[in-house]
Design an enzyme around this catalytic site. Structure first.
Site, mmCIF file in Angstrom:
data_model
loop_
_atom_site.group_PDB
_atom_site.id
_atom_site.type_symbol
_atom_site.label_atom_id
_atom_site.label_comp_id
_atom_site.label_asym_id
_atom_site.label_seq_id
_atom_site.Cartn_x
_atom_site.Cartn_y
_atom_site.Cartn_z
ATOM 1 N N GLN A 9 -10.029 -4.112 -3.559
ATOM 2 C CA GLN A 9 -11.336 -3.647 -3.095
ATOM 3 C C GLN A 9 -12.424 -4.015 -4.097
ATOM 4 O OE1 GLN A 9 -12.012 -1.876 -0.062
ATOM 5 N NE2 GLN A 9 -14.032 -2.620 -0.688
ATOM 6 N N HIS B 84 -7.275 0.620 -6.504
ATOM 7 C CA HIS B 84 -7.480 -0.243 -5.327
ATOM 8 C C HIS B 84 -8.114 -1.550 -5.829
ATOM 9 C CE1 HIS B 84 -7.789 -1.456 -1.309
ATOM 10 N NE2 HIS B 84 -8.648 -0.589 -0.822
ATOM 11 N N ARG C 234 0.881 -1.187 0.000
ATOM 12 C CA ARG C 234 0.000 0.000 0.000
ATOM 13 C C ARG C 234 0.904 1.218 0.000
ATOM 14 N NH1 ARG C 234 -5.383 1.276 3.451
ATOM 15 N NH2 ARG C 234 -6.122 -0.129 1.818
ATOM 16 N N ARG D 136 -13.406 -9.012 1.505
ATOM 17 C CA ARG D 136 -12.002 -8.712 1.212
ATOM 18 C C ARG D 136 -11.147 -9.950 1.514
ATOM 19 N NH1 ARG D 136 -9.994 -3.531 1.368
ATOM 20 N NH2 ARG D 136 -8.090 -4.573 0.637
ATOM 21 N N ASP E 124 -17.309 6.941 -1.835
ATOM 22 C CA ASP E 124 -16.105 6.829 -0.998
ATOM 23 C C ASP E 124 -15.879 8.196 -0.366
ATOM 24 O OD1 ASP E 124 -13.721 5.939 0.133
ATOM 25 O OD2 ASP E 124 -12.595 5.920 -1.746
HETATM 26 N N1 NVA Z 1 -10.048 6.408 -1.503
HETATM 27 C C1 NVA Z 1 -9.664 6.036 -0.156
HETATM 28 C C2 NVA Z 1 -9.857 4.579 0.043
HETATM 29 C C3 NVA Z 1 -9.510 4.093 1.419
HETATM 30 C C4 NVA Z 1 -9.689 2.606 1.576
HETATM 31 C C5 NVA Z 1 -8.226 6.434 0.100
HETATM 32 O O1 NVA Z 1 -7.394 6.245 -0.804
HETATM 33 O O2 NVA Z 1 -7.937 6.950 1.169
HETATM 34 N N1 CP Z 2 -11.234 -0.409 2.353
HETATM 35 C C1 CP Z 2 -9.959 -0.469 2.797
HETATM 36 O O1 CP Z 2 -9.002 -0.677 2.036
HETATM 37 O O2 CP Z 2 -9.845 -0.292 4.141
HETATM 38 P P1 CP Z 2 -8.501 -0.052 4.954
HETATM 39 O O3 CP Z 2 -7.983 1.316 4.576
HETATM 40 O O4 CP Z 2 -8.916 -0.125 6.396
HETATM 41 O O5 CP Z 2 -7.512 -1.109 4.588
#
Ligand code: NVA
Ligand code: CP
Length: 325
Positions: A135, A132, A105, A289, A221
């Site tokens: 997801q 992502h 990540r 997930r 989101d």
């Molecule tokens: N769009 C959000 C998703 C978090 C799971 C982010 O990148 O922070």
């Molecule tokens: N949806 C998701 O990726 O959640 P986290 O940021 O908690 O991993």
């Protein structure tokens, strides 16, 4: 080097591969629910590198890997040498000699691409600024569980054209469904940046109610993604009319599901009545997930196996990344 496949963005896999993953996730989930052991990755190690916060991604990969009989190691950039400037290419060489699969990540997609280019083992995108994919793998599996095949269906995306939105758009091309997107002015989708082949699978709407009308799934989101916190105040103003509320779900119709990748800001991008209401499937979505990523880990490490092969799967060695030189 025989590194097998990476999963860096949704379009790295074909429709046929996703059909396989969804079938395997269904079987793996049923085994988990029945407390039946399935340990095909008993000598395999997953390394997870986090440069941003996480609850679901860490937990689902770590628990999932353990349930497959393997082990998972958590690294965060704050207390690894990455924070002190060790090149991503060097980290990839070292980490991939001590592990069998890596999940990352991070910020720019270019970082994970550079890591993958120097890795001996498969690399999974656990979220970047651009995408992502894990997801949306879970989201589409959840949709299929509730409504059947997604092909030909319509997904409404309300809000920011962010990493999750971009991945929905890639998925629509791969799996042949439509996405109706509504963003505030200035936040529109740029198909070239998302990496779409064309515009046949999505349409942009100025009015979020118009985007939601008749959709099979309404999803959104946070208004401000991780890494963009400096824009928070401006985005709160710009996105105020892009909230999924009960009126919008009525416009979509009784058949429409609601999804959100979480974490959520109730009262901002979605009302509490919607996310905690009867059309919401966000807890199934979060749970899935883990099941879908277990299918992904199995596929990346062991290749295509079917249910009949599973019982004999302990210690299977169909992908021997450690032998590469
Ligand atoms: N769009 C959000 C998703 C978090 C799971 C982010 O990148 O922070
Ligand atoms: N949806 C998701 O990726 O959640 P986290 O940021 O908690 O991993």
């Amino acid at each position: 080097m025989n590194v097998g496949k990476h999963f860096l963005q949704f379009k790295d896999f074909t429709r046929d591969e996703f059909d396989h993953l969804f079938a395997r996730a269904r079987w793996i989930k049923a085994e988990f629910k029945a407390y039946r052991k399935y340990w095909p990755l008993c000598d395999r190690t997953l390394v997870m590198i986090f440069e941003k916060a996480s609850t679901r991604t860490r937990l689902s990969f770590e628990a999932g890997m353990q349930q497959l009989g393997g082990s998972a190691i958590y690294l965060n950039s704050r207390d690894s040498q990455l924070q002190r400037g060790e090149p991503v290419e060097d980290a990839a060489q070292v980490i991939s000699r001590m592990s069998d699969v890596v999940m990352i990540r991070t910020f720019e997609q270019a970082i994970i691409e550079r890591f993958a280019a120097h890795s001996r083992v498969p690399v999974i995108n656990g979220l970047t600024n651009e995408y992502h994919p894990c997801q949306i793998l879970a989201d589409i599996f959840t949709f299929i569980e509730h409504r059947g095949p997604i092909q030909g269906k319509t997904v409404a995306w309300i809000g920011d054209s962010n990493n999750v939105c971009n991945t929905w758009l890639q998925a629509a091309e791969v799996l042949d469904f439509r996405v109706q997107v509504s963003t505030p002015p200035g936040y529109e989708v740029e198909p070239g940046r998302v990496g779409l082949h064309g515009t046949a699978h999505f349409e942009q709407f100025a009015d979020p109610m118009a985007a939601a009308r008749g959709a099979d799934l309404v999803t959104t989101d946070v208004w401000t993604s991780m890494g963009f916190e400096a824009e928070n105040d401006e985005r709160r103003r710009d996105f105020a009319a892009w909230r999924v509320d009960s009126e919008m779900m009525r416009a979509a119709g009784a058949q429409a599901l609601f999804m959100h990748c979480l974490p959520v800001h109730r009262g901002e991008e979605v009302s509490a009545a919607v996310i905690d209401g009867p059309q919401s499937v966000v807890w199934d979505e979060a749970e899935n997930r883990m099941h879908t990523q277990k299918a992904l880990l199995e596929y990346l490490l062991l290749g295509r196996i079917d249910d009949s092969e599973c019982r004999a799967g302990n210690g299977s060695t169909s992908a021997l990344f450690r032998e590469t030189s």
